[in-house]
Design a protein around this motif. Structure first.
Motif, PDB file in Angstrom:
ATOM      1  N   ILE A 136     -15.860   4.903  13.438  1.00 34.01           N
ATOM      2  CA  ILE A 136     -14.569   5.411  14.612  1.00 34.01           C
ATOM      3  C   ILE A 136     -14.814   4.999  15.927  1.00 34.01           C
ATOM      4  O   ILE A 136     -13.869   4.800  16.626  1.00 34.01           O
ATOM      5  CB  ILE A 136     -14.460   6.626  14.097  1.00 34.01           C
ATOM      6  CG1 ILE A 136     -13.010   7.188  14.697  1.00 34.01           C
ATOM      7  CG2 ILE A 136     -15.535   7.673  14.794  1.00 34.01           C
ATOM      8  CD1 ILE A 136     -12.726   8.895  14.431  1.00 34.01           C
TER       9      ILE A 136
ATOM     10  N   THR B 222     -14.282  12.650  10.070  1.00 30.91           N
ATOM     11  CA  THR B 222     -14.737  11.444  10.867  1.00 30.91           C
ATOM     12  C   THR B 222     -16.297  11.525  10.980  1.00 30.91           C
ATOM     13  O   THR B 222     -16.770  10.252  11.251  1.00 30.91           O
ATOM     14  CB  THR B 222     -14.042  11.682  12.229  1.00 30.91           C
ATOM     15  OG1 THR B 222     -14.258  12.630  12.952  1.00 30.91           O
ATOM     16  CG2 THR B 222     -12.466  11.526  11.788  1.00 30.91           C
TER      17      THR B 222
ATOM     18  N   THR C 260     -13.495   6.942   6.365  1.00 28.13           N
ATOM     19  CA  THR C 260     -12.663   5.962   7.376  1.00 28.13           C
ATOM     20  C   THR C 260     -11.372   6.139   6.472  1.00 28.13           C
ATOM     21  O   THR C 260     -10.495   5.504   7.145  1.00 28.13           O
ATOM     22  CB  THR C 260     -13.208   4.572   7.316  1.00 28.13           C
ATOM     23  OG1 THR C 260     -13.525   4.063   5.785  1.00 28.13           O
ATOM     24  CG2 THR C 260     -14.725   4.782   7.977  1.00 28.13           C
TER      25      THR C 260
END
Length: 575
Positions: A438, A523, A528
């Protein structure tokens, strides 16, 4: 010296215990499989292929192919709420038997754990019957095995060498079971997670041996189609090869905590041993899948099964092609991801919106459905029908289920499909788990409706900055009183917040200060593709939108590393 003496003494007793069934077999009496108590709350169970030495908590020896495959590792145990409570076995007995098998029951105050051992089977069927488990989130069985015998791991999305324990010693711990190495890469057990309902076989293996879990019937798992769990990993402190069986798990959820009825049963599943061959484990999965539900399992509730079928039709006349269909709790205010006290079934509708679920335990359920993308990627609403009764040996057929949807003609723009996952966005693949991916998404991003592609939008947002959506309106409908902005999140880990602005006026926010956004563990644990899905809807006052150029900004106002949200879709429409 006392510890070594005790180990040798138990091993000798175990060898004596194994000899008794062999003599019994030579005389033509009974099965080859056996259970023998060797004193000091220690038992030996198995057959001529393998055997396990079980103590009050841990099965700390597994003899297979001439070696102890536990070694210095912890072994096999059952526990709940993480490692907080390992079950203590107060007794063991042969619960049932046949000419070539035995069913061994280990009893604890919380319930009974069973090993169904066949004479010719490398491994055993296992199941647990609840009697007094407390309210819990995590409940699991697992093996912690010798890292030399089992250097590799396998799930349906990842296969390879488990990180050697030596690598952890020189790395820096950056969060829960996650380390950063000198070259900037990460070691984390969560990269060995997967979607639990898509599993066929998974486990740990080497050149000589493999230890696998095969769960063909998944109705005892909590959660829906996108339920994710940690499957295997390297134990960072000891180097044990860990094979998890998370039969009620919370690793990527927000609030999955349940009470269970006396008699609630998890399983049976198959714990399977072989020479390390994935092809053999795959073939065994196919055999077990064809045999489920198991005819041999003598349990009234387990054998009391019916089916349900029907067809979903949207209110605009379209079939709900490919819709995700979930059979769960009736009249529940808990999300399908967090449901977990009973039994749950998942399937996807065909192109015509038809679905069928066979082998459903008799009972009363709630029927849920939502878009899985494709031709109904614009559908933001979900379907719910309560009090669906499944009767043993009967098919509950519902010819048409009418699903109310909104008129997409009022839609100004949509980025991404309503499918509860990040598919199609930048960096959403190729694998669904990777720690810190991320952080590769940009802090600032500009997306122009009509010019940008879905792949220009990143899968997750976390860093301080602004993601802008530019769009043009040629006119304002006279019938529109205002608009609505919908932010559909495929996951959310609290710690980062954002304001949503339309033409520089705040219309909403993404923050943990909301009952809809209790933090889930997605996260920051490297998810993902999906976590726990949320739908946020914000009204837009009339007059904020104008003819010509307009802009929506998602402005991150506070950020915590690796914590943020996964994007499913974002929509603006007239109301």
């Amino acid at each position: 010296m006392m510890g070594v003496f005790h180990i040798l003494k138990v091993a000798a007793l175990a060898a004596c215990a194994i000899a008794a069934p062999v003599e019994e077999r030579k005389s033509g009496k009974g099965p080859k499989s056996f259970l023998t108590e060797v004193g000091n709350s220690t038992w030996v169970l198995g057959n001529e292929i393998w055997n396990v030495t079980q103590g009050r908590q841990y099965a700390n020896k597994l003899w297979y192919k001439g070696k102890d495959r536990v070694g210095q590792a912890v072994g096999h145990y059952v526990s709940y709420n993480g490692a907080a409570s390992d079950l203590n076995w107060t007794s063991a007995a042969i619960f049932d038997s046949g000419s070539s098998w035995i069913n061994v029951k280990f009893t604890a105050k919380e319930g009974d754990f069973h090993w169904v051992i066949h004479d010719d089977l490398a491994g055993a069927y296992q199941y647990f019957v609840n009697h007094a488990l407390p309210r819990l989130g995590e409940f699991r069985t697992l093996w912690r095995l010798d890292n030399t015998s089992f250097p590799n791991g396998h799930t349906d999305v990842k296969d390879g060498v488990l990180p050697p324990v030596e690598e952890y010693a020189t790395a820096t711990n950056v969060q829960d079971e996650t380390w950063q190495t000198a070259d900037g890469t990460f070691l984390t057990k969560y990269d060995w997670s997967s979607f639990i309902r898509t599993q066929t076989f998974y486990g740990v293996y080497g050149d000589e041996v493999g230890s696998w879990y095969i769960n063909p019937g998944k109705d005892y798992y909590n959660g829906n189609h996108l339920k994710e769990e940690l499957m295997i990993h390297r134990e960072s402190k000891t180097g044990d090869a860990v094979q998890l069986n998370m039969i009620h798990g919370t690793h990527y959820l927000a609030s999955a905590s349940d009470d269970f009825a006396d008699g609630k049963t998890w399983g049976p599943w198959l714990w399977y041993l072989n020479d390390g061959s994935k092809d053999d484990a795959s073939q065994r999965w196919e055999e077990e899948d064809k045999s489920w539900p198991y005819e041999w399992f003598n349990d009234t509730g387990y054998q009391s099964r019916g089916s349900i079928s029907g067809r979903f039709v949207l209110s605009d006349g379209r079939p709900a092609s490919g819709a995700a269909v979930f059979l769960g709790d009736s009249n529940s205010n808990i999300s399908t991801a967090d449901q977990g006290r009973d039994y749950y079934y998942t399937v996807y509708a065909d192109n015509g919106g038809n679905f069928k679920i066979d082998n459903v335990r008799a009972g009363t359920y709630g029927l849920y459905a939502w878009s899985n993308g494709g031709s109904i990627a614009d559908v933001a609403t979900s379907f719910v029908k309560n009090d669906v009764v499944i009767i043993q040996n009967e098919e509950n057929s519902i010819k048409t289920l009418n699903w109310t949807v909104t008129d997409t003609k009022s839609r100004i723009f949509q980025i991404g499909s309503f499918d509860h996952v990040t598919d199609g966005f930048a960096l959403s693949g190729p694998t669904p788990f990777e720690h810190a991916r991320i952080s590769k998404c940009p802090a600032n991003l500009t997306y122009t409706i009509g010019a940008s592609n879905t792949s220009d939008w990143c899968f997750g947002q976390s860093a301080l900055g602004t993601w802008s959506i530019n769009f043009n309106l040629s006119s304002i409908p006279s019938s529109a009183a205002g608009a609505k902005l919908t932010a559909s999140l495929a996951g959310f880990s609290g710690g980062s917040s954002a304001n949503i602005l339309l033409n520089e006026v705040k219309v909403g926010n993404i923050t943990t200060n909301s009952a809809l956004l209790v933090s889930s563990q997605d996260t920051y644990r490297g998810a993902t593709r999906a976590g726990e899905w949320r739908l946020l809807e914000f009204p837009v006052a009339g007059g904020l939108l104008k003819e010509g150029n307009n802009r929506v900004d998602i402005k991150v106002t506070s950020s915590t590393q690796w914590r943020g949200w996964l994007w499913d879709s974002i929509v603006l429409e007239w109301v």
